[in-house]
Design a protein around this motif. Structure first.
Motif, PDB file in Angstrom:
ATOM      1  N   PHE A 278      -0.328   1.252 -12.406  1.00 49.35           N
ATOM      2  CA  PHE A 278      -1.488   0.826 -13.187  1.00 49.35           C
ATOM      3  C   PHE A 278      -2.727   1.633 -12.783  1.00 49.35           C
ATOM      4  O   PHE A 278      -3.494   2.073 -13.625  1.00 49.35           O
ATOM      5  N   LEU A 279      -2.906   1.833 -11.494  1.00 49.96           N
ATOM      6  CA  LEU A 279      -4.085   2.500 -10.963  1.00 49.96           C
ATOM      7  C   LEU A 279      -4.113   3.997 -11.284  1.00 49.96           C
ATOM      8  O   LEU A 279      -5.174   4.548 -11.585  1.00 49.96           O
ATOM      9  N   PHE A 280      -2.964   4.657 -11.223  1.00 49.73           N
ATOM     10  CA  PHE A 280      -2.938   6.111 -11.328  1.00 49.73           C
ATOM     11  C   PHE A 280      -2.366   6.662 -12.631  1.00 49.73           C
ATOM     12  O   PHE A 280      -2.685   7.790 -13.000  1.00 49.73           O
ATOM     13  N   SER A 281      -1.542   5.921 -13.337  1.00 47.45           N
ATOM     14  CA  SER A 281      -0.826   6.507 -14.481  1.00 47.45           C
ATOM     15  C   SER A 281      -1.713   6.781 -15.675  1.00 47.45           C
ATOM     16  O   SER A 281      -1.357   7.601 -16.518  1.00 47.45           O
ATOM     17  N   TRP A 282      -2.853   6.127 -15.783  1.00 48.44           N
ATOM     18  CA  TRP A 282      -3.726   6.394 -16.927  1.00 48.44           C
ATOM     19  C   TRP A 282      -4.243   7.827 -16.886  1.00 48.44           C
ATOM     20  O   TRP A 282      -4.644   8.370 -17.896  1.00 48.44           O
ATOM     21  N   LYS A 283      -4.214   8.457 -15.716  1.00 54.14           N
ATOM     22  CA  LYS A 283      -4.634   9.853 -15.595  1.00 54.14           C
ATOM     23  C   LYS A 283      -3.538  10.805 -16.051  1.00 54.14           C
ATOM     24  O   LYS A 283      -3.786  11.978 -16.252  1.00 54.14           O
ATOM     25  N   LYS A 284      -2.335  10.269 -16.180  1.00 50.84           N
ATOM     26  CA  LYS A 284      -1.211  11.106 -16.577  1.00 50.84           C
ATOM     27  C   LYS A 284      -1.335  11.396 -18.066  1.00 50.84           C
ATOM     28  O   LYS A 284      -1.226  10.504 -18.898  1.00 50.84           O
ATOM     29  N   ALA A 285      -1.572  12.638 -18.372  1.00 49.62           N
ATOM     30  CA  ALA A 285      -1.739  13.029 -19.767  1.00 49.62           C
ATOM     31  C   ALA A 285      -0.457  13.678 -20.257  1.00 49.62           C
ATOM     32  O   ALA A 285       0.099  14.541 -19.590  1.00 49.62           O
ATOM     33  N   VAL A 286      -0.017  13.245 -21.393  1.00 49.15           N
ATOM     34  CA  VAL A 286       1.138  13.881 -22.007  1.00 49.15           C
ATOM     35  C   VAL A 286       0.603  14.889 -23.012  1.00 49.15           C
ATOM     36  O   VAL A 286      -0.024  14.524 -23.996  1.00 49.15           O
ATOM     37  N   VAL A 287       0.817  16.138 -22.719  1.00 51.86           N
ATOM     38  CA  VAL A 287       0.326  17.204 -23.588  1.00 51.86           C
ATOM     39  C   VAL A 287       1.464  17.619 -24.500  1.00 51.86           C
ATOM     40  O   VAL A 287       2.535  17.977 -24.049  1.00 51.86           O
ATOM     41  N   VAL A 288       1.190  17.578 -25.792  1.00 50.41           N
ATOM     42  CA  VAL A 288       2.180  17.983 -26.770  1.00 50.41           C
ATOM     43  C   VAL A 288       1.675  19.240 -27.436  1.00 50.41           C
ATOM     44  O   VAL A 288       0.583  19.264 -27.997  1.00 50.41           O
ATOM     45  N   ASP A 289       2.438  20.306 -27.346  1.00 47.93           N
ATOM     46  CA  ASP A 289       2.091  21.569 -27.992  1.00 47.93           C
ATOM     47  C   ASP A 289       2.551  21.499 -29.438  1.00 47.93           C
ATOM     48  O   ASP A 289       3.753  21.438 -29.701  1.00 47.93           O
TER      49      ASP A 289
ATOM     50  N   LEU B 228       0.823  -1.212   0.000  1.00 48.56           N
ATOM     51  CA  LEU B 228       0.000   0.000   0.000  1.00 48.56           C
ATOM     52  C   LEU B 228       0.859   1.265   0.000  1.00 48.56           C
ATOM     53  O   LEU B 228       0.517   2.254  -0.665  1.00 48.56           O
ATOM     54  N   LEU B 229       1.981   1.241   0.719  1.00 43.52           N
ATOM     55  CA  LEU B 229       2.886   2.386   0.741  1.00 43.52           C
ATOM     56  C   LEU B 229       3.473   2.640  -0.648  1.00 43.52           C
ATOM     57  O   LEU B 229       3.564   3.784  -1.096  1.00 43.52           O
ATOM     58  N   ALA B 230       3.853   1.569  -1.350  1.00 42.30           N
ATOM     59  CA  ALA B 230       4.407   1.717  -2.699  1.00 42.30           C
ATOM     60  C   ALA B 230       3.341   2.215  -3.677  1.00 42.30           C
ATOM     61  O   ALA B 230       3.633   3.063  -4.537  1.00 42.30           O
ATOM     62  N   ALA B 231       2.106   1.724  -3.536  1.00 38.83           N
ATOM     63  CA  ALA B 231       1.018   2.201  -4.393  1.00 38.83           C
ATOM     64  C   ALA B 231       0.730   3.677  -4.099  1.00 38.83           C
ATOM     65  O   ALA B 231       0.516   4.478  -5.019  1.00 38.83           O
ATOM     66  N   PHE B 232       0.752   4.054  -2.820  1.00 37.88           N
ATOM     67  CA  PHE B 232       0.551   5.446  -2.418  1.00 37.88           C
ATOM     68  C   PHE B 232       1.628   6.342  -3.031  1.00 37.88           C
ATOM     69  O   PHE B 232       1.342   7.450  -3.501  1.00 37.88           O
ATOM     70  N   TYR B 233       2.865   5.861  -3.043  1.00 34.86           N
ATOM     71  CA  TYR B 233       3.970   6.627  -3.620  1.00 34.86           C
ATOM     72  C   TYR B 233       3.705   6.935  -5.092  1.00 34.86           C
ATOM     73  O   TYR B 233       3.895   8.071  -5.543  1.00 34.86           O
ATOM     74  N   GLU B 234       3.258   5.939  -5.837  1.00 33.19           N
ATOM     75  CA  GLU B 234       2.963   6.156  -7.261  1.00 33.19           C
ATOM     76  C   GLU B 234       1.805   7.134  -7.428  1.00 33.19           C
ATOM     77  O   GLU B 234       1.839   8.003  -8.296  1.00 33.19           O
ATOM     78  N   GLY B 235       0.777   6.998  -6.588  1.00 34.55           N
ATOM     79  CA  GLY B 235      -0.348   7.923  -6.646  1.00 34.55           C
ATOM     80  C   GLY B 235       0.066   9.340  -6.297  1.00 34.55           C
ATOM     81  O   GLY B 235      -0.412  10.316  -6.891  1.00 34.55           O
ATOM     82  N   LEU B 236       0.973   9.465  -5.336  1.00 38.03           N
ATOM     83  CA  LEU B 236       1.465  10.777  -4.933  1.00 38.03           C
ATOM     84  C   LEU B 236       2.217  11.455  -6.073  1.00 38.03           C
ATOM     85  O   LEU B 236       2.056  12.658  -6.312  1.00 38.03           O
ATOM     86  N   LYS B 237       3.015  10.688  -6.802  1.00 41.83           N
ATOM     87  CA  LYS B 237       3.754  11.261  -7.939  1.00 41.83           C
ATOM     88  C   LYS B 237       2.788  11.818  -8.983  1.00 41.83           C
ATOM     89  O   LYS B 237       2.941  12.948  -9.444  1.00 41.83           O
ATOM     90  N   ILE B 238       1.784  11.020  -9.344  1.00 43.74           N
ATOM     91  CA  ILE B 238       0.823  11.453 -10.362  1.00 43.74           C
ATOM     92  C   ILE B 238      -0.026  12.602  -9.822  1.00 43.74           C
ATOM     93  O   ILE B 238      -0.306  13.568 -10.532  1.00 43.74           O
ATOM     94  N   GLY B 239      -0.424  12.509  -8.555  1.00 40.42           N
ATOM     95  CA  GLY B 239      -1.225  13.567  -7.948  1.00 40.42           C
ATOM     96  C   GLY B 239      -0.516  14.908  -7.944  1.00 40.42           C
ATOM     97  O   GLY B 239      -1.130  15.955  -8.178  1.00 40.42           O
ATOM     98  N   ARG B 240       0.774  14.889  -7.691  1.00 41.84           N
ATOM     99  CA  ARG B 240       1.543  16.141  -7.716  1.00 41.84           C
ATOM    100  C   ARG B 240       1.579  16.740  -9.118  1.00 41.84           C
ATOM    101  O   ARG B 240       1.497  17.956  -9.282  1.00 41.84           O
ATOM    102  N   GLU B 241       1.680  15.882 -10.139  1.00 45.77           N
ATOM    103  CA  GLU B 241       1.674  16.389 -11.511  1.00 45.77           C
ATOM    104  C   GLU B 241       0.328  17.019 -11.851  1.00 45.77           C
ATOM    105  O   GLU B 241       0.269  18.072 -12.488  1.00 45.77           O
ATOM    106  N   VAL B 242      -0.768  16.378 -11.427  1.00 48.55           N
ATOM    107  CA  VAL B 242      -2.105  16.910 -11.687  1.00 48.55           C
ATOM    108  C   VAL B 242      -2.274  18.255 -10.989  1.00 48.55           C
ATOM    109  O   VAL B 242      -2.765  19.220 -11.587  1.00 48.55           O
ATOM    110  N   LEU B 243      -1.868  18.344  -9.722  1.00 53.73           N
ATOM    111  CA  LEU B 243      -1.955  19.615  -8.995  1.00 53.73           C
ATOM    112  C   LEU B 243      -1.119  20.700  -9.656  1.00 53.73           C
ATOM    113  O   LEU B 243      -1.530  21.855  -9.729  1.00 53.73           O
TER     114      LEU B 243
END
Length: 186
Positions: A169-180, A74-89
């Motif tokens: 797997f749970l959080f990275s699909w929300k990670k959007a790569v925006v290309v200008d 759960l700690l490792a899954a939280f870490y991955e979610g935290l990384k993606i969450g920071r990018e979204v914020l």
């Protein structure tokens, strides 16, 4: 005449020491209480005397190991979610979007205007303080996971890797790569 024998035990030496008379002497136990904790330097699968992050947190039964593995997962899954969450914020709180036009000489001697987009955020803002706080948490959690892996316990190492994979797997699909498409340097 009495000889005083003083022996110093180095952590890397064997548990039995021979004095200068050739007599085998067993050193007194060192460490916490009446047992000695040795750091494992190779991968192993075990559930007995596994010290996890803190001196008082020792795993001694299979049930405790299962609980520890679930917590580490759960700690490792939280870490991955935290990384993606920071990018979204960060994307939500970006301010000061500026479009700067620069004159660029054209091929036939004409002057063309090229537009560049600059994105940033303010240093003294609530968003930046939140990002800083979340960064501190992310660093601490990442070091905890590294130290768990460095126990070399196979069960805990698998829990770290599986939790990181599940979190990705749970959080990275929300990670959007925006290309200008107007950006020329990719």
């Amino acid at each position: 005449m009495s000889h005083s024998h003083t022996h110093h035990v180095h952590p890397t030496t064997s548990s039995a020491i021979t004095d200068h008379h050739g007599t085998n002497m067993t050193p007194p136990e060192q460490g916490h209480g009446d047992h000695m904790m040795m750091m494992q330097m190779t991968f192993y699968f075990g559930c007995k005397n596994v010290e996890l992050l803190f001196a008082g947190l020792v795993i001694n039964t299979p049930g405790e190991m299962v609980g520890a593995c679930i917590g580490v997962f759960l700690l490792a899954a939280f870490y991955e979610g935290l990384k993606i969450g920071r990018e979204v914020l960060l994307r939500r709180n970006q301010v000061n979007v500026r479009y700067n036009s620069m004159p660029v000489p054209g091929a036939d001697g004409t002057v063309l205007m090229e537009t560049h987009k600059t994105v940033g955020q303010r240093m003294l803002s609530l968003a930046h303080f939140l990002q800083t706080f979340l960064h501190i948490i992310q660093v601490v959690v990442s070091y905890f996971l590294m130290l768990v892996f460095m126990t070399y316990n196979g069960y805990l190492c698998i829990a770290v890797a599986a939790g990181a994979g599940f979190g990705y797997f749970l959080f990275s699909w929300k990670k959007a790569v925006v290309v200008d498409i107007t950006e020329h340097c990719h």
